[in-house]
Motif scaffolding. Structure first.
Motif, mmCIF file in Angstrom:
data_model
loop_
_atom_site.group_PDB
_atom_site.id
_atom_site.type_symbol
_atom_site.label_atom_id
_atom_site.label_comp_id
_atom_site.label_asym_id
_atom_site.label_seq_id
_atom_site.Cartn_x
_atom_site.Cartn_y
_atom_site.Cartn_z
ATOM 1 N N SER A 252 10.105 -16.492 6.029
ATOM 2 C CA SER A 252 11.277 -16.356 6.497
ATOM 3 C C SER A 252 12.098 -15.090 6.390
ATOM 4 N N GLU A 253 12.695 -14.788 7.494
ATOM 5 C CA GLU A 253 13.400 -13.616 7.430
ATOM 6 C C GLU A 253 14.572 -13.444 6.345
ATOM 7 N N THR A 254 15.258 -14.698 6.213
ATOM 8 C CA THR A 254 16.371 -14.890 5.153
ATOM 9 C C THR A 254 15.735 -15.339 3.969
ATOM 10 N N CYS A 255 16.413 -15.042 2.756
ATOM 11 C CA CYS A 255 16.145 -15.616 1.359
ATOM 12 C C CYS A 255 17.160 -16.614 1.239
ATOM 13 N N GLU A 256 16.886 -17.692 0.718
ATOM 14 C CA GLU A 256 17.993 -18.678 0.142
ATOM 15 C C GLU A 256 18.012 -18.403 -1.554
ATOM 16 N N VAL A 257 19.222 -18.117 -1.966
ATOM 17 C CA VAL A 257 19.359 -17.882 -3.404
ATOM 18 C C VAL A 257 20.397 -18.812 -3.780
ATOM 19 N N TYR A 258 20.012 -19.505 -4.857
ATOM 20 C CA TYR A 258 20.815 -20.454 -5.734
ATOM 21 C C TYR A 258 21.189 -19.918 -7.046
ATOM 22 N N VAL A 259 22.612 -20.118 -7.300
ATOM 23 C CA VAL A 259 23.234 -19.564 -8.375
ATOM 24 C C VAL A 259 24.030 -20.641 -9.472
ATOM 25 N N TRP A 260 23.999 -20.569 -10.750
ATOM 26 C CA TRP A 260 24.555 -21.473 -11.437
ATOM 27 C C TRP A 260 24.988 -21.034 -12.801
ATOM 28 N N GLY A 261 25.868 -21.457 -13.609
ATOM 29 C CA GLY A 261 26.115 -20.890 -15.089
ATOM 30 C C GLY A 261 27.448 -19.953 -14.964
ATOM 31 N N SER A 262 27.750 -19.125 -15.839
ATOM 32 C CA SER A 262 28.938 -18.279 -16.054
ATOM 33 C C SER A 262 29.256 -17.560 -14.896
ATOM 34 N N ALA B 271 11.874 -24.929 -1.114
ATOM 35 C CA ALA B 271 10.805 -24.127 -1.829
ATOM 36 C C ALA B 271 11.128 -22.865 -2.659
ATOM 37 N N ILE B 272 11.561 -23.355 -3.801
ATOM 38 C CA ILE B 272 11.998 -21.916 -4.819
ATOM 39 C C ILE B 272 10.872 -21.383 -5.213
ATOM 40 N N GLN B 273 10.613 -20.019 -5.121
ATOM 41 C CA GLN B 273 9.271 -19.258 -5.437
ATOM 42 C C GLN B 273 9.651 -18.060 -6.589
ATOM 43 N N GLN B 274 10.944 -18.039 -6.930
ATOM 44 C CA GLN B 274 11.306 -17.305 -8.168
ATOM 45 C C GLN B 274 12.436 -17.724 -8.931
ATOM 46 N N ILE B 275 12.546 -17.106 -10.133
ATOM 47 C CA ILE B 275 13.719 -17.369 -11.244
ATOM 48 C C ILE B 275 13.807 -16.449 -12.118
ATOM 49 N N SER B 276 15.298 -16.189 -12.418
ATOM 50 C CA SER B 276 15.899 -15.427 -13.377
ATOM 51 C C SER B 276 16.927 -15.892 -14.223
ATOM 52 N N ALA B 277 16.751 -15.879 -15.635
ATOM 53 C CA ALA B 277 17.858 -16.228 -16.442
ATOM 54 C C ALA B 277 18.576 -15.128 -17.004
ATOM 55 N N GLY B 278 19.976 -14.829 -17.196
ATOM 56 C CA GLY B 278 20.846 -14.030 -17.787
ATOM 57 C C GLY B 278 21.356 -14.288 -18.896
ATOM 58 N N THR B 279 22.298 -13.720 -19.518
ATOM 59 C CA THR B 279 22.690 -14.065 -20.627
ATOM 60 C C THR B 279 23.306 -15.341 -20.597
ATOM 61 N N SER B 280 24.190 -15.780 -19.691
ATOM 62 C CA SER B 280 24.590 -17.286 -19.659
ATOM 63 C C SER B 280 24.708 -17.539 -18.155
ATOM 64 N N HIS B 281 24.030 -16.967 -17.216
ATOM 65 C CA HIS B 281 23.989 -17.451 -15.808
ATOM 66 C C HIS B 281 22.618 -17.506 -15.343
ATOM 67 N N SER B 282 22.141 -18.264 -14.359
ATOM 68 C CA SER B 282 20.757 -18.425 -13.880
ATOM 69 C C SER B 282 20.952 -18.151 -12.385
ATOM 70 N N LEU B 283 19.643 -17.744 -11.724
ATOM 71 C CA LEU B 283 19.388 -17.729 -10.378
ATOM 72 C C LEU B 283 17.990 -18.268 -9.993
ATOM 73 N N ALA B 284 17.787 -18.824 -8.742
ATOM 74 C CA ALA B 284 16.647 -19.050 -8.194
ATOM 75 C C ALA B 284 16.582 -19.047 -6.787
ATOM 76 N N TRP B 285 15.437 -18.423 -6.297
ATOM 77 C CA TRP B 285 15.487 -18.132 -4.686
ATOM 78 C C TRP B 285 13.930 -18.188 -4.118
ATOM 79 N N THR B 286 13.794 -18.128 -2.767
ATOM 80 C CA THR B 286 12.908 -18.595 -1.957
ATOM 81 C C THR B 286 11.906 -17.495 -1.573
ATOM 82 N N ALA B 287 12.279 -16.149 -1.756
ATOM 83 C CA ALA B 287 11.491 -15.052 -1.466
ATOM 84 C C ALA B 287 9.995 -15.190 -2.175
ATOM 85 N N LEU B 288 9.017 -14.875 -1.635
ATOM 86 C CA LEU B 288 7.706 -14.678 -2.292
ATOM 87 C C LEU B 288 7.651 -13.600 -3.602
ATOM 88 N N PRO B 289 7.124 -13.856 -4.218
ATOM 89 C CA PRO B 289 6.993 -13.113 -5.670
ATOM 90 C C PRO B 289 6.297 -11.840 -5.349
#
Length: 987
Positions: free
Chosen positions: A24-34, A374-392
């Protein structure tokens, strides 16, 4: 359609080559934490307790969550950043916080592939480009930016120095240090060096990238707070080094490690990814399991106080196929094959996405609010997190079920097999089968079926389900494909068959025992059988040989572990028992080595066929080599040699590690194998020596002969065996003594005909007895090239001689010390019990030195031998020193009289006291070891018994040999003197 689908499953690196994936042309990014520094680009700075869609990140391809900051890489390779800006960690030219995403500037302009930002300390960031260059910025303390100083860098700056010209494929920013991996598998580290976190063997800091010299073939690296974890390219080896507190290195202790050390608990697994956090570490296997070690809630075991000194499976995720992991400072994320996100660890800022911020999450829990996305990638920071749908970009994504394209189920492979079997039967018929109107369409259909089968095999491997998805179809598919290889089919179809076999080789192979039996049936039983193997049989043989070289399979063949691919083998092979439940080398029963014995015998025989053919060509064409022409070569399959070497190494290692007795089945197998191999090697050396005797030395002949010997059973393979036998107890090698004694003369004869032996002996004779720093060691002078390539054979001869010496020495040492003697050893050495006990080694050394000094002084009265000895030993010493006491005097005179009667010593000698001394010592030693002292004292001096006369003969053989050497030296000296006088007279 299948081709289109395979493009969507490929790594999006293909974007760079123009083959854009269907996303898809756009990527959905979800965020949570600090969100305390706007690192999640939301209006308020309140923490976000569950995933929230963040439209600002919609064009993201890759995201990196750092210490209160976030970096977004777009599909065009540009980078934007937001969040905390202290120490220039955002790379925007200042130290201000950034509440919206702002683009970084790279000079020179580059397209960025990946970013890594530290999760602790004062914040720094690394990035590498699509060309493999590395930029760094942020806090520069400890030299962790790699620019040769400790300055803060507020804009991205290209790292020069050792990384210049290197293609970097992975970077990692730790708390106070950094690391990079190059395309050729080199690991570079720099920054703070305490605790050994840089892996250079010390605690020194480095401010430029420095090569870690102790490892190679590295594929990935992850830097934590004070430790580093590296993963090999093939995923088989994981190293760790640095601070070991709380067991975060995974070595079973809390020690610091200053150089890369293999994590033994992960051996035998294929690791896809490693992550290093603050006080814990993670590893993801190819089968989707997650292992954790260190301490705290990140272990995912249900306790925040737990400690694991070695990698431990996270049981909560054992039934879920995990495809990616990420670790922050003290919380972890995992992504499943079904696009579900799991989180555990510290949750004080809501970074685990559970809708609250209470207490640590001690077991992995599914992140709420992401169902159906359809989450495809994740990343954990010091105290926040992200997950998004772009293919890795760095791993494949496999959808198991997509209509008309792919369906990863056993029934799919069954349908494909049915199609191929049905329409391959009439492949060479002039009339194509229905419903195809022409042969061209028939062949095109078969090619598409084969390509579809190849795609399914490749995707099953990528999805980590290779071992289970084929079910009962593996055998029929394998037989069908190899049958096609042997059939007369069009070249285009045969090419696709070969490609399919190459892709799915590991999936199509039978269970281990069946594979071994198939191998035994395929290996030729005679030299003429090689030509009779079909193309399909040759390829099948090659694939099986390659697969068996894995060390776990070799161990199973030898009966040291249960084969993992055949649970039902326990009923077939009773010798395995319950070995799978026991660590290597601890089984109580004798392993069943029957299969290995047959296989090793067959492999050795086949190697012999090739060696015999090669010698035949050498003997037939030796005159052609002299003319500079070369004959055709029969190159033996490398897999045969490698598999036999693997079996031998595993067998010898098992014998060494377990200190097994000479009665075990493993030693019996070793003896049976070497009783075939050593005579074969003896024949090779004899044949080689005869070849060199019959044809004059020539560089081409020597080079060809060296190649033939080295790859034969008498070459590198034998070198490994002989050196390994030196590490085993003498009792293991002693039954092979007769074979070793037969081997030594032809090997010595061959070395005498080759250029290395004489040069090495000349070099060694020039070694100074008393050297100083100004003297050059002749061993350091290189030999000329023809001789240099044969040094290994001289070393082999000397090693065999050493092994023979140890066997003979062991036979003379008598019986081993009994358990009772071992238990009472301390008390027997005390003054109270020491009388009459054999002297210990230090005392023996002093005694021998004193004895030698007295013997060489020429007068025992001047230098007395003051050691208390048993009476029978004292007689031998008196005899050796030429004492006038009885019976020593009579023994010496008796031998001399017998020698005169036999006319053994007709030479007239004067001033040869040293020769007499040597003879006395030889006589004393032989009398002691033959236990003939009492017989020698009582028998007639002119008619000794047979055994005693043989002892006398040996003594005079030694005398004659020494005298001959002395005379030869004298003749050479006189000859050289005469030549000098002649030259003087002529001049």
């Amino acid at each position: 359609m299948a081709s289109d689908y395979s493009r969507t499953c490929a790594s999006p690196d293909s974007i760079q080559t123009g083959d854009a994936p269907i996303v898809s042309e756009t990527c959905e990014v979800y965020v949570w934490g600090s969100n305390s520094s706007h690192q999640l680009v939301e209006g308020t700075q309140e923490k976000i307790l569950q995933p929230k869609l963040a439209p600002s990140f919609s064009d993201a391809q890759t995201i990196e969550a750092g210490q209160y900051c976030t970096f977004v890489i777009s599909t065009d390779g540009s980078v934007r950043a937001c969040g905390k800006g202290s120490y220039g960690r955002l790379g925007l030219g200042d130290s201000n916080n950034q509440s919206t995403l702002k683009k970084l500037t790279f000079e020179p302009h580059r397209s960025i592939k990946k970013v890594s930002s530290s999760k602790g300390s004062d914040g720094h960031t690394l990035a590498f480009t699509t060309e493999g260059e590395v930029f760094s910025w942020g806090d520069g303390d400890y030299g962790k930016l790699g620019h040769g100083n400790s300055s803060t860098q507020k804009y991205p700056k290209l790292i020069q120095g050792p990384l210049q010209g290197k293609v970097v494929v992975c970077v990692s920013a730790g708390y106070r240090h950094s690391a990079a991996v190059t395309e050729d598998g080199e690991l570079y580290t720099w920054g703070e060096g305490d605790f050994g976190r840089l892996g250079h063997g010390d605690s020194n800091s480095r401010n430029i990238p420095t090569l870690v010299k102790d490892i190679s073939n590295v594929g990935e690296v992850s830097c934590g707070s004070s430790h580093t974890i590296a993963l090999s390219k093939d995923g088989r080896t994981v190293w760790s080094f640095g601070g070991g507190d709380n067991g975060k290195l995974g070595h079973g202790d809390t020690n610091r490690v200053y150089k890369p050390k293999v994590i033994e608990a992960l051996q035998g697994m294929f690791i896809r990814k490693v992550c290093a956090g603050s006080q814990s570490s993670l590893a993801l296997t190819s089968t989707g399991q997650v292992y954790a070690w260190g301490c705290g809630a990140c272990l995912g075991c249900g306790s925040s106080e737990a400690t694991a000194l070695r990698p431990k499976l996270i049981e909560e995720l054992a039934a879920t196929r995990i495809v990616d992991i990420s670790i922050g400072d003290s919380h972890c994320l995992a992504l499943s094959h079904d696009n579900e996100v799991y989180a555990w660890g510290n949750n004080s800022m809501g970074q685990c996405g559970q809708g609250n911020s209470t207490g640590p999450i001690t077991k992995p829990k599914k992140v709420s609010g992401l169902d159906g996305i359809a989450i495809q990638q994740i990343s954990a920071g010091t105290s926040h997190s992200l997950a998004w749908t772009a293919l890795p970009r760095d791993r494949q994504v496999v959808a198991w079920h997509r209509p008309y394209c792919v369906d990863l189920e056993e029934s799919t492979f069954s349908h494909l097999r049915s199609f191929l079997e049905r329409y391959c039967d009439k492949i060479n018929s002039e009339i194509p089968p229905l419903p195809f109107p022409s042969s061209r369409e028939h062949h095109s259909f078969l090619k598409l079926c084969l390509k579809l089968l190849s795609n399914h095999l490749a995707l099953a491997l990528a999805g980590g389900v290779a071992t289970s998805i084929l079910g009962r179809q593996a055998g029929p598919l394998r037989n069908l494909l190899f049958r096609l290889m042997d059939s007369t089919v069009p070249d285009e179809i045969q090419e696709v068959v070969i490609e399919t076999l190459s892709v799915g080789a590991t999936m199509l192979l039978p269970p281990l025992r069946e594979r071994m039996e198939l191998l035994h049936s395929l290996l030729p039983q005679g030299p003429d059988r090689w030509e009779s193997l079909s193309k399909g049989q040759r390829m099948q043989l090659d694939i099986i040989l390659t697969s068996l070289q894995d060390h776990t399979h070799v161990a199973s063949l030898l009966g040291y572990s249960s084969p993992s691919d055949a649970a039902d083998l326990s009923s077939v092979c009773t010798g395995y028992g319950n070995l799978s439940d026991q660590p290597y080398g601890t089984q109580s029963c004798h392993p069943d080595t029957h299969l290995a014995e047959i296989l090793m015998k067959t492999l050795l025989r086949n190697l012999g066929f090739y060696t015999d053919q090669a010698f035949g060509e050498l003997e037939k064409n030796s005159d052609k080599f002299l003319l500079g022409t070369s004959s055709s070569e029969n190159s033996q399959p490398a897999h045969l040699h490698e598999l036999l070497c693997s079996l031998q190494k595993q067998l010898l290692a098992f014998c060494h590690i377990n200190n097994i007795s000479e009665n075990s089945s493993s030693v019996a197998l070793l003896h049976k194998h070497l009783q075939l191999l050593l005579p074969h090697a003896t024949d090779i050396y004899s044949r080689s020596a005869n070849l060199l005797k019959e044809s004059p030395w020539n560089g081409s002949v020597g080079e060809k002969l060296r190649d033939v010997i080295y790859v034969s059973a008498a070459g590198s393979m034998l070198c490994q065996i002989i050196n390994s036998l030196l590490l085993l107890p003498v009792s293991v090698a002693r039954p092979l003594l007769s074979y070793l004694l037969d081997l030594l003369p032809p090997l010595d004869c061959l070395n005498r005909l080759l250029p290395a032996a004489a040069l090495l002996e000349d070099q060694e004779l020039q070694w100074p007895l008393h050297g100083g720093p100004e003297l050059i060691d002749p061993a350091g002078v290189p030999l000329p090239q023809p001789a240099q390539s044969w040094v290994w054979l001289v070393d082999l001869e000397r090693t065999i001689a050493l092994l023979i010496g140890r066997c003979l020495g062991g036979m003379l040492q008598g019986s081993p010390v009994s358990p009772e003697e071992q238990d009472t050893a301390y008390w027997m050495k005390t003054p109270l019990f020491s009388d009459g006990v054999e002297m210990d080694t230090p005392q023996l050394d002093k005694c021998m030195s004193c004895l030698l000094e007295v013997a060489l002084s020429g007068n025992e009265e001047q230098k007395p031998f003051d050691y208390k000895l048993r009476p029978e030993i004292a007689v031998y010493v008196d005899l050796a020193l030429g004492c006038s006491k009885e019976p020593a005097r009579s023994l010496w005179i008796s031998m001399q009289d017998y020698a005169v009667s036999k006319d053994w010593d007709s030479a007239t000698l004067s001033n040869e006291s040293l020769l007499d001394t040597v003879s006395r010592f030889v006589l004393a030693a032989l009398l002691k070891h033959t236990n003939l002292l009492s017989q020698a004292c009582g028998e007639s001096r002119y008619q000794p018994g047979k055994s005693l006369s043989e002892v006398y003969r040996c003594v005079y053989k030694v005398r004659s040999r020494l005298l001959a050497c002395k005379n030869l030296e004298l003749i050479q000296t006189r000859s050289s003197s005469r030549d000098r006088w002649v030259k003087l007279e002529i001049s």
